[in-house]
Enzyme design. Structure first.
Site, PDB file in Angstrom:
ATOM      1  N   LYS A 174      -0.309  78.225 -59.490  1.00 32.35           N
ATOM      2  CA  LYS A 174       0.842  77.469 -58.955  1.00 32.35           C
ATOM      3  C   LYS A 174       0.490  75.996 -58.782  1.00 32.35           C
ATOM      4  O   LYS A 174       1.259  75.111 -59.146  1.00 32.35           O
ATOM      5  CB  LYS A 174       1.294  78.044 -57.599  1.00 32.35           C
ATOM      6  CG  LYS A 174       1.707  79.500 -57.653  1.00 32.35           C
ATOM      7  CD  LYS A 174       2.130  80.024 -56.298  1.00 32.35           C
ATOM      8  CE  LYS A 174       1.054  80.030 -55.230  1.00 32.35           C
ATOM      9  NZ  LYS A 174      -0.100  80.912 -55.509  1.00 32.35           N
ATOM     10  N   ARG A 213       7.257  81.455 -48.556  1.00 32.68           N
ATOM     11  CA  ARG A 213       6.373  82.603 -48.751  1.00 32.68           C
ATOM     12  C   ARG A 213       6.852  83.832 -47.981  1.00 32.68           C
ATOM     13  O   ARG A 213       6.222  84.874 -48.057  1.00 32.68           O
ATOM     14  CB  ARG A 213       4.996  82.224 -48.196  1.00 32.68           C
ATOM     15  CG  ARG A 213       3.895  82.161 -49.204  1.00 32.68           C
ATOM     16  CD  ARG A 213       2.707  81.640 -48.427  1.00 32.68           C
ATOM     17  NE  ARG A 213       1.466  81.895 -49.046  1.00 32.68           N
ATOM     18  CZ  ARG A 213       0.815  80.971 -49.763  1.00 32.68           C
ATOM     19  NH1 ARG A 213       1.353  79.804 -49.994  1.00 32.68           N
ATOM     20  NH2 ARG A 213      -0.361  81.257 -50.251  1.00 32.68           N
ATOM     21  N   ARG A 242     -12.932  78.586 -59.185  1.00 33.25           N
ATOM     22  CA  ARG A 242     -12.239  77.379 -58.702  1.00 33.25           C
ATOM     23  C   ARG A 242     -13.173  76.486 -57.890  1.00 33.25           C
ATOM     24  O   ARG A 242     -13.918  76.936 -57.041  1.00 33.25           O
ATOM     25  CB  ARG A 242     -11.054  77.764 -57.811  1.00 33.25           C
ATOM     26  CG  ARG A 242     -10.434  76.543 -57.146  1.00 33.25           C
ATOM     27  CD  ARG A 242      -9.083  76.776 -56.558  1.00 33.25           C
ATOM     28  NE  ARG A 242      -8.984  77.970 -55.752  1.00 33.25           N
ATOM     29  CZ  ARG A 242      -7.834  78.567 -55.460  1.00 33.25           C
ATOM     30  NH1 ARG A 242      -6.702  78.066 -55.903  1.00 33.25           N
ATOM     31  NH2 ARG A 242      -7.814  79.663 -54.721  1.00 33.25           N
ATOM     32  N   ARG A 298     -13.499  76.637 -51.886  1.00 33.05           N
ATOM     33  CA  ARG A 298     -12.635  76.858 -50.726  1.00 33.05           C
ATOM     34  C   ARG A 298     -13.137  77.996 -49.856  1.00 33.05           C
ATOM     35  O   ARG A 298     -13.552  79.032 -50.369  1.00 33.05           O
ATOM     36  CB  ARG A 298     -11.203  77.161 -51.195  1.00 33.05           C
ATOM     37  CG  ARG A 298     -10.316  75.951 -51.194  1.00 33.05           C
ATOM     38  CD  ARG A 298      -8.992  76.160 -51.853  1.00 33.05           C
ATOM     39  NE  ARG A 298      -8.225  77.298 -51.376  1.00 33.05           N
ATOM     40  CZ  ARG A 298      -6.999  77.597 -51.822  1.00 33.05           C
ATOM     41  NH1 ARG A 298      -6.433  76.817 -52.728  1.00 33.05           N
ATOM     42  NH2 ARG A 298      -6.359  78.644 -51.372  1.00 33.05           N
ATOM     43  N   ARG A 337      -5.612  88.154 -48.994  1.00 32.17           N
ATOM     44  CA  ARG A 337      -4.514  87.272 -49.429  1.00 32.17           C
ATOM     45  C   ARG A 337      -3.613  87.991 -50.448  1.00 32.17           C
ATOM     46  O   ARG A 337      -2.398  87.845 -50.416  1.00 32.17           O
ATOM     47  CB  ARG A 337      -5.084  85.975 -50.023  1.00 32.17           C
ATOM     48  CG  ARG A 337      -5.660  85.054 -48.941  1.00 32.17           C
ATOM     49  CD  ARG A 337      -6.599  84.012 -49.514  1.00 32.17           C
ATOM     50  NE  ARG A 337      -5.974  83.170 -50.514  1.00 32.17           N
ATOM     51  CZ  ARG A 337      -6.644  82.453 -51.397  1.00 32.17           C
ATOM     52  NH1 ARG A 337      -7.969  82.459 -51.404  1.00 32.17           N
ATOM     53  NH2 ARG A 337      -5.998  81.697 -52.263  1.00 32.17           N
TER      54      ARG A 337
HETATM   55  P1  AP5 Z   1      -4.614  77.283 -58.827  1.00 38.40           P
HETATM   56  O1  AP5 Z   1      -3.656  76.427 -59.565  1.00 38.40           O
HETATM   57  O2  AP5 Z   1      -5.449  76.676 -57.766  1.00 38.40           O
HETATM   58  O3  AP5 Z   1      -3.847  78.600 -58.289  1.00 38.40           O
HETATM   59  P2  AP5 Z   1      -2.820  78.772 -57.102  1.00 38.40           P
HETATM   60  O4  AP5 Z   1      -1.791  79.747 -57.541  1.00 38.40           O
HETATM   61  O5  AP5 Z   1      -2.341  77.448 -56.600  1.00 38.40           O
HETATM   62  O6  AP5 Z   1      -3.794  79.483 -56.095  1.00 38.40           O
HETATM   63  P3  AP5 Z   1      -4.009  79.351 -54.538  1.00 38.40           P
HETATM   64  O7  AP5 Z   1      -5.186  80.268 -54.257  1.00 38.40           O
HETATM   65  O8  AP5 Z   1      -4.115  77.942 -54.092  1.00 38.40           O
HETATM   66  O9  AP5 Z   1      -2.715  79.968 -54.004  1.00 38.40           O
HETATM   67  P4  AP5 Z   1      -2.472  80.526 -52.624  1.00 38.40           P
HETATM   68  O10 AP5 Z   1      -1.010  80.748 -52.686  1.00 38.40           O
HETATM   69  O11 AP5 Z   1      -3.274  81.695 -52.224  1.00 38.40           O
HETATM   70  O12 AP5 Z   1      -3.043  79.387 -51.656  1.00 38.40           O
HETATM   71  P5  AP5 Z   1      -2.379  78.168 -50.900  1.00 38.40           P
HETATM   72  O13 AP5 Z   1      -3.252  77.014 -51.069  1.00 38.40           O
HETATM   73  O14 AP5 Z   1      -0.938  78.068 -51.207  1.00 38.40           O
HETATM   74  O15 AP5 Z   1      -5.552  77.985 -59.926  1.00 38.40           O
HETATM   75  C1  AP5 Z   1      -6.628  78.808 -59.526  1.00 38.40           C
HETATM   76  C2  AP5 Z   1      -7.848  78.502 -60.416  1.00 38.40           C
HETATM   77  O16 AP5 Z   1      -7.565  78.940 -61.744  1.00 38.40           O
HETATM   78  C3  AP5 Z   1      -8.177  77.003 -60.540  1.00 38.40           C
HETATM   79  O17 AP5 Z   1      -9.579  76.879 -60.632  1.00 38.40           O
HETATM   80  C4  AP5 Z   1      -7.517  76.568 -61.866  1.00 38.40           C
HETATM   81  O18 AP5 Z   1      -8.233  75.532 -62.496  1.00 38.40           O
HETATM   82  C5  AP5 Z   1      -7.587  77.851 -62.676  1.00 38.40           C
HETATM   83  N1  AP5 Z   1      -6.436  78.066 -63.548  1.00 38.40           N
HETATM   84  C6  AP5 Z   1      -5.131  77.857 -63.255  1.00 38.40           C
HETATM   85  N2  AP5 Z   1      -4.348  78.221 -64.278  1.00 38.40           N
HETATM   86  C7  AP5 Z   1      -5.191  78.691 -65.254  1.00 38.40           C
HETATM   87  C8  AP5 Z   1      -4.987  79.231 -66.557  1.00 38.40           C
HETATM   88  N3  AP5 Z   1      -3.755  79.375 -67.078  1.00 38.40           N
HETATM   89  N4  AP5 Z   1      -6.082  79.609 -67.265  1.00 38.40           N
HETATM   90  C9  AP5 Z   1      -7.322  79.479 -66.744  1.00 38.40           C
HETATM   91  N5  AP5 Z   1      -7.583  78.972 -65.509  1.00 38.40           N
HETATM   92  C10 AP5 Z   1      -6.519  78.587 -64.771  1.00 38.40           C
HETATM   93  O19 AP5 Z   1      -2.473  78.699 -49.390  1.00 38.40           O
HETATM   94  C11 AP5 Z   1      -3.710  78.853 -48.729  1.00 38.40           C
HETATM   95  C12 AP5 Z   1      -3.471  79.415 -47.333  1.00 38.40           C
HETATM   96  O20 AP5 Z   1      -2.658  78.497 -46.576  1.00 38.40           O
HETATM   97  C13 AP5 Z   1      -2.703  80.736 -47.276  1.00 38.40           C
HETATM   98  O21 AP5 Z   1      -3.551  81.844 -47.429  1.00 38.40           O
HETATM   99  C14 AP5 Z   1      -2.086  80.666 -45.872  1.00 38.40           C
HETATM  100  O22 AP5 Z   1      -3.033  80.943 -44.876  1.00 38.40           O
HETATM  101  C15 AP5 Z   1      -1.708  79.182 -45.760  1.00 38.40           C
HETATM  102  N6  AP5 Z   1      -0.346  78.890 -46.247  1.00 38.40           N
HETATM  103  C16 AP5 Z   1      -0.001  78.071 -47.284  1.00 38.40           C
HETATM  104  N7  AP5 Z   1       1.323  78.030 -47.441  1.00 38.40           N
HETATM  105  C17 AP5 Z   1       1.837  78.848 -46.482  1.00 38.40           C
HETATM  106  C18 AP5 Z   1       3.151  79.231 -46.148  1.00 38.40           C
HETATM  107  N8  AP5 Z   1       4.222  78.789 -46.816  1.00 38.40           N
HETATM  108  N9  AP5 Z   1       3.320  80.092 -45.101  1.00 38.40           N
HETATM  109  C19 AP5 Z   1       2.267  80.551 -44.398  1.00 38.40           C
HETATM  110  N10 AP5 Z   1       0.999  80.227 -44.666  1.00 38.40           N
HETATM  111  C20 AP5 Z   1       0.772  79.379 -45.707  1.00 38.40           C
END
Ligand code: AP5
Length: 231
Positions: free
Chosen positions: A20, A95, A134, A166, A177
């Site tokens: 994402k 979410r 990552r 991270r 997660r």
């Molecule tokens: P990346 O693009 O970083 O993936 P992502 O989907 O953004 O993954 P996240 O782990 O950041 O998502 P998440 O939803 O768990 O965490 P968030 O930060 O929102 O890609 C991942 C890796 O793969 C990278 O190394 C990239 O280079 C690689 N990659 C990408 N695409 C690729 C491809 N096609 N091929 C090969 N490699 C690829 O949230 C973190 C925490 O914050 C949550 O757990 C929660 O505690 C809190 N939080 C955030 N938002 C909320 C909310 N709305 N409500 C409540 N809590 C929240």
């Protein structure tokens, strides 16, 4: 292109590690839209040591969601700072169904609405591999040691700062997660599918392939993205 598409709202939905953030940054940049990642906002608050960051940390480190009220206030405040009518790519928000309803209300007050929800989908083994590779810069640029490495191992191409792993990317936390995603966030698929806003994007390919599929899905959704609530 940025002018033609101004005012649109796209939500990126999908499991941890599906891409994402990677796709959201690029989509926002290429469309001239704002990219709003709640994960990035929380990590910035953590780095700044704000009370929000300290409150959020315990949930993030455990792989749990930060409470809805906190997240809704955070996003509302962030939206106020954006240029009125500018397109927005939401990444990681909403979410929960409660967050989705709050977003709808906040947008409706400006005569706007979510135009498309792109569900990025890839098998769990792919998610684990991506997350294990990552590495992130303190400023939020994301790399992958297997798929998208920096030019100099361990350091950000832009700033030269050391890359970090991270805290919530440990396998046990990732399992939590993923379970939280299935239980609390996956119901949003039905929530957005019912009004015809959901578009499915195969996210198993490489970064460029997924971007091409996402771009096509968003382009196809443009007519819906124009619709104001009730129109
Ligand atoms: P990346 O693009 O970083 O993936 P992502 O989907 O953004 O993954 P996240 O782990 O950041 O998502 P998440 O939803 O768990 O965490 P968030 O930060 O929102 O890609 C991942 C890796 O793969 C990278 O190394 C990239 O280079 C690689 N990659 C990408 N695409 C690729 C491809 N096609 N091929 C090969 N490699 C690829 O949230 C973190 C925490 O914050 C949550 O757990 C929660 O505690 C809190 N939080 C955030 N938002 C909320 C909310 N709305 N409500 C409540 N809590 C929240």
């Amino acid at each position: 292109m940025a002018r033609e598409t101004a005012g649109r709202i796209v939500v990126l939905l999908g499991a941890p590690g599906v891409g994402k953030g990677t796709q959201g940054v690029r989509l926002g940049r290429e469309l001239g839209w704002a990219h709003v990642s709640t994960g990035d906002l929380l990590r910035a608050a953590l780095r700044d040591g704000t009370s929000l960051g300290l409150e959020a940390r315990k949930y993030m480190d455990a792989g749990e969601l930060v409470p809805d009220g906190v997240m809704i206030d955070l996003v509302r405040e962030h939206l106020v700072g954006l240029e009125p009518g500018r397109g927005v790519v939401f990444d990681g928000f909403p979410r929960t169904v409660q967050q989705a309803e709050a977003l709808d209300r906040a947008l409706a007050r400006e005569g706007r609405a979510v135009g498309a929800v792109a569900l990025l989908d890839a098998p769990e083994a792919v998610l684990f591999k991506r997350i294990s590779g990552r590495r992130s810069s303190p400023g939020g640029r994301v790399y992958n040691v297997y798929f998208d490495p920096p030019r100099r191992d361990g350091f950000c191409d832009d700033t030269g700062e050391p890359l970090i792993h991270r805290a919530d990317d440990q396998p046990e936390t990732v399992r939590t997660r993923l379970a939280v995603y299935q239980e609390v966030t996956a119901p949003l698929i039905g929530h957005y599918d019912a009004p015809g806003l959901l578009v499915r994007v195969d996210a198993e390919g490489d970064i460029d392939q997924v971007y091409a599929a996402l771009q096509a899905a968003v382009a196809e959704a443009h007519p819906a993205a124009d619709a104001a609530p009730g129109s």
